[in-house]
Design an enzyme around this catalytic site. Structure first.
Site, PDB file in Angstrom:
ATOM      1  N   SER A  16     -12.220 -11.797   0.377  1.00  0.00           N
ATOM      2  CA  SER A  16     -12.733 -12.159   1.704  1.00  0.00           C
ATOM      3  C   SER A  16     -11.767 -11.986   2.858  1.00  0.00           C
ATOM      4  O   SER A  16     -12.154 -12.143   4.015  1.00  0.00           O
ATOM      5  CB  SER A  16     -13.230 -13.613   1.696  1.00  0.00           C
ATOM      6  OG  SER A  16     -14.392 -13.744   0.907  1.00  0.00           O
ATOM      7  N   SER A  36     -16.010 -12.701   3.058  1.00  0.00           N
ATOM      8  CA  SER A  36     -16.750 -13.708   3.784  1.00  0.00           C
ATOM      9  C   SER A  36     -16.159 -14.011   5.155  1.00  0.00           C
ATOM     10  O   SER A  36     -16.819 -14.635   5.970  1.00  0.00           O
ATOM     11  CB  SER A  36     -16.780 -14.993   2.956  1.00  0.00           C
ATOM     12  OG  SER A  36     -15.469 -15.496   2.759  1.00  0.00           O
ATOM     13  N   LYS A  66     -11.781 -19.291  11.055  1.00  0.00           N
ATOM     14  CA  LYS A  66     -12.987 -19.145  10.231  1.00  0.00           C
ATOM     15  C   LYS A  66     -13.696 -20.498  10.090  1.00  0.00           C
ATOM     16  O   LYS A  66     -13.036 -21.524   9.881  1.00  0.00           O
ATOM     17  CB  LYS A  66     -12.578 -18.613   8.845  1.00  0.00           C
ATOM     18  CG  LYS A  66     -13.745 -18.302   7.921  1.00  0.00           C
ATOM     19  CD  LYS A  66     -13.235 -17.688   6.618  1.00  0.00           C
ATOM     20  CE  LYS A  66     -14.368 -17.323   5.675  1.00  0.00           C
ATOM     21  NZ  LYS A  66     -13.874 -16.700   4.432  1.00  0.00           N
TER      22      LYS A  66
END
Lengths: 441, 441
Positions: free
Chosen positions: B175, B151, B80
């Site tokens: 997330s 996210s 990420k």
């Protein structure tokens, strides 16, 4: 005083002079560089310093029009070498990270840079700000045979030695308050998490805090402004007369040496002589677990946070930190949770107790800086406050039996940092005037 | 199956094949790169990907002698884009950090690299893993008109779409668990602080957690090994028969849509049909404050952690994050402490409750992935567990009324991550076989 002696100024004084057009940033840092040239061979406060780059920053700052200058315009600051700076290497005093140079500014550095600060260099640190042994290259400016304390060794020594007006350090156990005391300077460990720790390499997530060193509270305030530190309410403190202090000797008081016993007694006398009440307060017995719990958190979080170095280069990690990962102390995750949850339950209680007083008065150290450079001194009087996340300010003014400086701590509830600084400023005036230790250059 | 279809393998299967000499790392990643070529134009999972660098890593790994290979040798993983990687830029989906390239590996990345992992690239994220609006460029692989969640949008989508076998994400609210559910994959939010967060940019220090995505629990275990995740005691779990689950619908159950109501009902039926007890457990009323407290911590810590960006480039920060710094919600530090202390007091209580069961069963999401790409979905069912620091695993197997995947969550006491994975593996077999949703390529 011309620019020649500008190194003697506090940052607040120097910045006022620069603002008034009485000194250039270059003139100011040239004075500091001469001081560093003369003194640092004996002190060894710097892990990294590049004089050309300092002058380059100074000249760039001098070119900024007055209307575009930030509140810290031209303020030279030293940064502990566990905090990332995009323009200087960060080595954590670890051979694993020798010459490492991540192009990243810590949040604290971004805020300082944006406000116009100038970065003098990186100051020496104990390995990862976590090892009990210091950088043996750094000496106490008041006596080179003694430790400057740790882990923020270079930050404490540089400010105490007039090589930098202000420095950033960190505290996990007593790494900001102890070198503050040993070097005769003010230092604040703000409320945990009140200043972004982004870009400070983690030793213990629940304990690490960015700290600030200076020779006056006004300078701590300058940096606190840049960090956006603010209390919910303005301080009601109006002066020492009528103020109420709680003297907390804490469970580790039997460890206090003559120097600290004398400092605390003098502090109480001075406060009382100036019209304050000082009441000795015994914290409830449940607070007695804090030193042990602090150590449990330190070691168990250390297991997590030093695992990468342990996996990649165990042989370059000190035995103390290897021991955290190897669980030498035998603490498992259950012990960690017990300590974490136990400390968490005490935090609102200390806020409540501290909130009844102007501030808590408590020792910073067990005594003046000990002889030798390897061991950076005991953090027994600091660890409970580190665990409790309260703000702490070391106030200098006293001395030990060899004449080395000793400070005492003031403590307030969490997020009462600005109130605490306001109190520390007035208390500091008295302790510096009447405590017995005199700052010399 | 030849190397051509290797992208279909889980990491555990692929690594076994590489170890057995049946496939090279280069052959494996070439298969993944072809999949990415064909599919990513529709999915948009990557914030940064460099195919030449991937092949270069693969060829270097293939040259390592068998005896010197780490446990994750050749395991491709997506990271990420809020986690620092020294060999790839990290931009946090923020214009402030566009093309930023700190030469720093996060602790998680160091551990993976040391174990032999190969880094495929950086996956898309909501701004700083904190904004409620996602990277609109990323689509749900099961329906490009729907969000992949956030996210950790790209990590969930890449793994769900067979573009990567494994990915790292993060969770502050929901997330990791929400994109796990929306993309039909397993995802774990480990115990807070059990995996070093060093090098993951802070959004909320007390909430952020590194998360892992994979299409099988064996792969989560592989990464958990590399991260040194270990429970104090071995799990006593021996199978579904005789296991005891607590169904916790929690205070936000009225928000659950048809898809989630159906998934939970099916999950309970399946577990009971296989001999488990499932008991509905109402958490004590004091747990009802958690969603609000979570939000108070999120916003007040956001004030501290987004202050640098607010000072330096406020105009490039989303209104949501500007609002944190500007205290739009009106939360002061007293509110922050009330929430922090309140949550802290509940952590040992949830450990105690969860410890009485094999695991807690609870929703992951309010329903299947909603239409549209801007809003990444509601985290209502995740935030309390994020605040409580417990490990959570999303287990796929169910579907919503349009056929999109829905998962359910399993929860265990803090630091029972490996036990939870063991349970999730057996539960997942049943849910994937009998839950109604079938994974398709």
């Amino acid at each position: 005083m011309g620019s020649d002696d500008a190194y003697l100024l506090t940052a607040s004084e120097a910045l006022a002079k620069i603002r008034a057009g009485g000194m250039t940033v270059e003139g100011y840092v040239r004075s500091l560089l001469r001081r560093i040239d003369v003194r640092d061979v004996d002190v060894g406060a710097w892990a990294y310093i590049d004089k050309d780059y300092i002058l380059q920053q100074a000249r760039a700052l001098d070119k900024v029009p007055m209307s575009k200058r930030g509140p810290l315009h031209g303020m030279p600051i030293a940064i502990k070498d566990v905090i990332y700076t995009k323009d200087m290497p960060t080595a954590h005093n670890s051979p694993i990270y020798k010459d490492d140079f991540p192009k990243l500014d810590a949040a604290s550095v971004i805020l300082l840079r944006h406000a116009g600060a100038l970065f003098l260099g990186k100051t020496t640190t104990a390995e990862f700000a976590a090892s009990y042994t210091g950088p043996a290259s750094t000496r106490n400016p008041h006596n080179p045979a003694r430790t400057p304390g740790g882990s923020s060794s270079g930050s404490g020594a540089a400010v105490g030695d007039f090589q930098a007006p202000v420095a950033l350090g960190t505290q996990t156990g007593g790494s900001t308050i102890r070198p503050g005391s040993f070097n005769g300077v003010y230092s604040i460990k703000p409320t945990w998490n009140a200043v972004s720790r982004e870009g400070l390499k983690i030793s213990s997530l629940m304990l690490d805090t960015i700290g600030i060193f200076a020779r006056g509270v006004d300078d701590l305030d300058l940096v606190a402004d840049a960090f956006g530190l603010q209390d919910d309410e303005a301080s009601g403190f109006t002066g020492i007369k009528g103020a109420r202090f709680a003297l907390c000797k804490t469970v580790v008081w039997p460890m206090a040496g003559e120097g600290t016993r004398h400092a605390i007694a003098r502090a109480v006398d001075i406060l009382r002589a100036h019209g304050a009440e000082v009441e000795e307060v015994d914290l409830p017995r449940e607070f007695d677990d804090l030193p042990r719990w602090h150590n449990m958190v330190l070691q168990t979080e250390g297991e997590t946070f030093f695992l990468p170095e342990h996996r990649v280069a165990k042989e370059k990690l000190s035995p103390q930190l290897v021991g955290y990962v190897d669980r030498k102390a035998g603490y498992d995750r259950r012990a960690q949770l017990k300590a974490l949850d136990g400390i968490a339950a005490l935090r609102p209680k200390i806020d409540d107790i501290a909130g009844r007083y102007t501030a808590i008065l408590t020792p910073s150290v067990i005594d003046e800086a000990p002889e030798g450079l390897e061991f950076t001194g005991d953090s027994a009087f600091c660890v409970s406050w580190s665990a409790l996340h309260t703000p702490v300010v070391n106030v200098p003014g006293f001395q030990g039996h060899t004449g080395m400086p000793i400070g005492v701590s003031l403590v307030a509830p969490r997020y009462r940092d600005r109130h605490l600084l306001k109190v520390a400023k007035e208390v500091g005036k008295l302790f510096e005037a009447e405590g017995g230790w005199k700052r010399s250059v």
